[in-house]
Design a protein around this motif. Structure first.
Motif, PDB file in Angstrom:
ATOM      1  N   THR A 153       0.814  -1.207   0.000  1.00  0.00           N
ATOM      2  CA  THR A 153       0.000   0.000   0.000  1.00  0.00           C
ATOM      3  C   THR A 153       0.850   1.260   0.000  1.00  0.00           C
ATOM      4  OG1 THR A 153      -1.695   1.222   1.192  1.00  0.00           O
ATOM      5  CG2 THR A 153      -0.141  -0.040   2.518  1.00  0.00           C
ATOM      6  N   THR A 154       0.338   2.286  -0.623  1.00  0.00           N
ATOM      7  CA  THR A 154       1.004   3.591  -0.587  1.00  0.00           C
ATOM      8  C   THR A 154       0.405   4.489   0.491  1.00  0.00           C
ATOM      9  OG1 THR A 154      -0.528   4.388  -2.294  1.00  0.00           O
ATOM     10  CG2 THR A 154       1.593   3.512  -3.035  1.00  0.00           C
ATOM     11  N   ASP A 155      -0.502   3.940   1.306  1.00  0.00           N
ATOM     12  CA  ASP A 155      -1.128   4.734   2.368  1.00  0.00           C
ATOM     13  C   ASP A 155      -0.176   4.991   3.531  1.00  0.00           C
ATOM     14  OD1 ASP A 155      -3.426   4.749   0.892  1.00  0.00           O
ATOM     15  OD2 ASP A 155      -4.362   3.086   1.980  1.00  0.00           O
ATOM     16  N   HIS A 156       0.880   4.186   3.647  1.00  0.00           N
ATOM     17  CA  HIS A 156       1.854   4.357   4.721  1.00  0.00           C
ATOM     18  C   HIS A 156       3.218   4.628   4.092  1.00  0.00           C
ATOM     19  CE1 HIS A 156      -1.183   2.676   7.382  1.00  0.00           C
ATOM     20  NE2 HIS A 156      -1.289   1.649   6.570  1.00  0.00           N
ATOM     21  N   SER A 171      -7.276  -3.689   6.569  1.00  0.00           N
ATOM     22  CA  SER A 171      -7.050  -2.817   5.423  1.00  0.00           C
ATOM     23  C   SER A 171      -6.687  -3.643   4.201  1.00  0.00           C
ATOM     24  CB  SER A 171      -5.912  -1.826   5.732  1.00  0.00           C
ATOM     25  OG  SER A 171      -6.251  -1.015   6.824  1.00  0.00           O
ATOM     26  N   ALA A 214      -4.961  -3.560   0.060  1.00  0.00           N
ATOM     27  CA  ALA A 214      -4.117  -2.834  -0.892  1.00  0.00           C
ATOM     28  C   ALA A 214      -3.954  -3.659  -2.151  1.00  0.00           C
ATOM     29  CB  ALA A 214      -2.761  -2.536  -0.274  1.00  0.00           C
TER      30      ALA A 214
END
Length: 469
Positions: A82-85, A448, A450
């Motif tokens: 994921t690019t959320d973190h 979550s 991704a």
């Protein structure tokens, strides 16, 4: 003792599929990795280091983000980083570090976004390590001519073909890329003057286990042909589905091949350490050597590293060498990848105490999906509702370990001084302890995601790793 480490390089070496209990570093009499043990004499060894996931992709994602799988969203039901973190390499890049990534595991690739934050990322299983792969585009069900042309425009069709031929006929003939990768590291670090972050993934610990010239001291003297056990070591699917039986003596030979692979990997580590010494980098670099997860070699009735949160998969080696501190120290406190990540992003420019990687909370490990396991893809095997068809979580403290399955089954263990809870501890019944540990169990409802949602492409990668035919 120095309290600052301004500008130190950071070298993160991941030993894929290397479990702690296999090493002399953790008390085993037969030591397949003596070079790593000697390196530990001049570093800090963490006796009870744990991964947050029992297989490569979510384990690396936890290492790169400091989150557990249900938080970072990278797991078997949601493939893709994921690019959320913020990724670990991004953190170093933002601080002015040159970032290098060298991976021998196809899960840890640009296809699954693990190149995020790296200035240079190399796929060591390819002949041309940085080129784009055309295979994923060609496999798409709705691929158009324009898609193909755009892919070809971004890359070189001849390079694509050569990479394919190399992967099929040459890669893995002698090793899992260890020698080539170590030589590549040496070239990358020639005359390097700017601070750098280097990540290297070695795959020699991953099945199928092949025989090397250093395997002989582990194999029985009367064994004339090890190839049968090499084949068995990579045949976890048939073992789990009951189509192949493997005796205890056969598992002993498979484990001997595993030792031989680790001895070969140890040789490569020795070469890497010597390169760092020769270039004067050991006095300028923090070096972290860690396993991403372990392996079951018939342990608990299992092979490989799925369907399990046993310590054979979760307890991993962790050795940290810091230029200022930690010579020959052993740390008994539990640490996990979230702790290691938190320390890594602060230590190059902040207070340095490698013997005190902070660990405030219990360790949580998760196995959140069986979607892409070979057993689940086997039409001849009644997977749904089987013993393998369930998700698992584990919560560990210094004294207890609780495992919880999504079908409600639980197991509670008490630590008894050995390296592993299940092997060396006692299974107990204590409602108060179980309730306290359950408070830290994330549960199975909220996780979550991704996903890259490319099943055909994923299967292509699985075939490269030997998970699918």
């Amino acid at each position: 003792m120095s309290t600052t480490s301004d500008g130190y390089n950071v070298i993160l070496v991941v030993l894929d599929t290397v479990r702690a209990c296999q090493l002399g570093l953790y008390g085993r009499e037969r030591d397949p990795m003596p070079t790593l043990s000697r390196f530990g004499d001049d570093a800090t060894v963490f006796d009870r280091a744990y991964t947050n996931a029992p297989w490569t992709m979510p384990a690396h994602a936890s290492l790169f983000t400091g989150k557990i799988p249900s938080e970072h969203g990278c797991h078997g039901g949601s493939l893709g980083f994921t690019t959320d973190h913020e990724a670990l390499a991004e953190t170093f890049s933002e601080r002015g570090y040159r970032t290098y990534g060298l991976s021998n595991n196809v899960w840890i690739s640009d296809h699954f976004r693990f190149d995020t934050g790296f200035d240079e990322f190399y796929k060591e299983w390819q002949l041309f390590r940085q080129s784009r792969e055309i295979g994923h585009t060609l496999k798409g069900a709705d691929t158009s001519k324009r898609d193909v042309l755009e892919t070809l425009a971004r890359g070189n069709p001849l390079v694509n073909v050569l990479n394919g031929l190399y992967g099929k006929y040459l890669y893995r003939r002698t090793d899992f890329g260890g020698a080539r990768t170590t030589n590549h590291v040496a070239r990358l670090l020639e005359d390097r003057t700017e601070p750098f972050f280097l990540f290297v993934n070695y795959m020699e610990g991953h099945a199928p286990f092949v025989e090397h010239d250093c395997s002989e001291r582990f194999l029985p003297n009367d064994l004339e042909d090890a190839s049968r056990y090499t084949a068995l070591s990579g045949n976890s699917l048939d073992y789990h589905t009951g189509r192949t039986e493997i005796s205890d003596s056969a598992f002993e030979r498979i484990e001997s091949l595993y030792d031989g692979e680790l001895a070969y990997l140890d040789r490569r580590l020795g070469q890497l350490f010597e390169t760092l010494r020769a270039r004067g980098l050991l006095s300028e670099s923090i070096v972290v050597v860690v396993g991403d997860h372990g392996e079951n070699v018939g342990d608990h009735g299992l092979m490989a590293h799925r369907f399990s949160v046993h310590d054979t998969l979760l307890h991993v080696p962790l050795v940290v060498r810091h230029p200022d501190d930690g010579r020959g120290e052993r740390v008994e406190e539990l640490v996990d990848f979230t702790d290691l990540h938190r320390w890594l992003v602060t230590v190059p420019t902040g207070p340095a105490d490698p013997t005190r990687i902070p660990s405030d909370d219990p360790v949580v490990a998760e196995y959140l999906s069986t979607t892409y396991t070979p057993e689940a893809q086997d039409d001849a095997f009644d997977f749904a509702g089987s013993d393998y068809d369930r998700r698992l979580q584990a919560v560990l403290t210094s004294e207890h370990k609780l495992t919880v399955a999504d079908d409600g089954e639980t197991a509670l263990y008490a630590y008894d001084g050995g390296p592993d809870f299940e092997r060396d501890g006692d299974r107990i019944s204590d409602a108060a302890v179980e309730s306290r540990l359950r408070d830290h169990c994330p549960g199975f409802e909220e996780a979550s995601t991704a996903s890259i949602d490319e099943r055909e492409a994923v299967e292509d990668h699985l075939k490269k790793l030997g998970y699918m035919d």
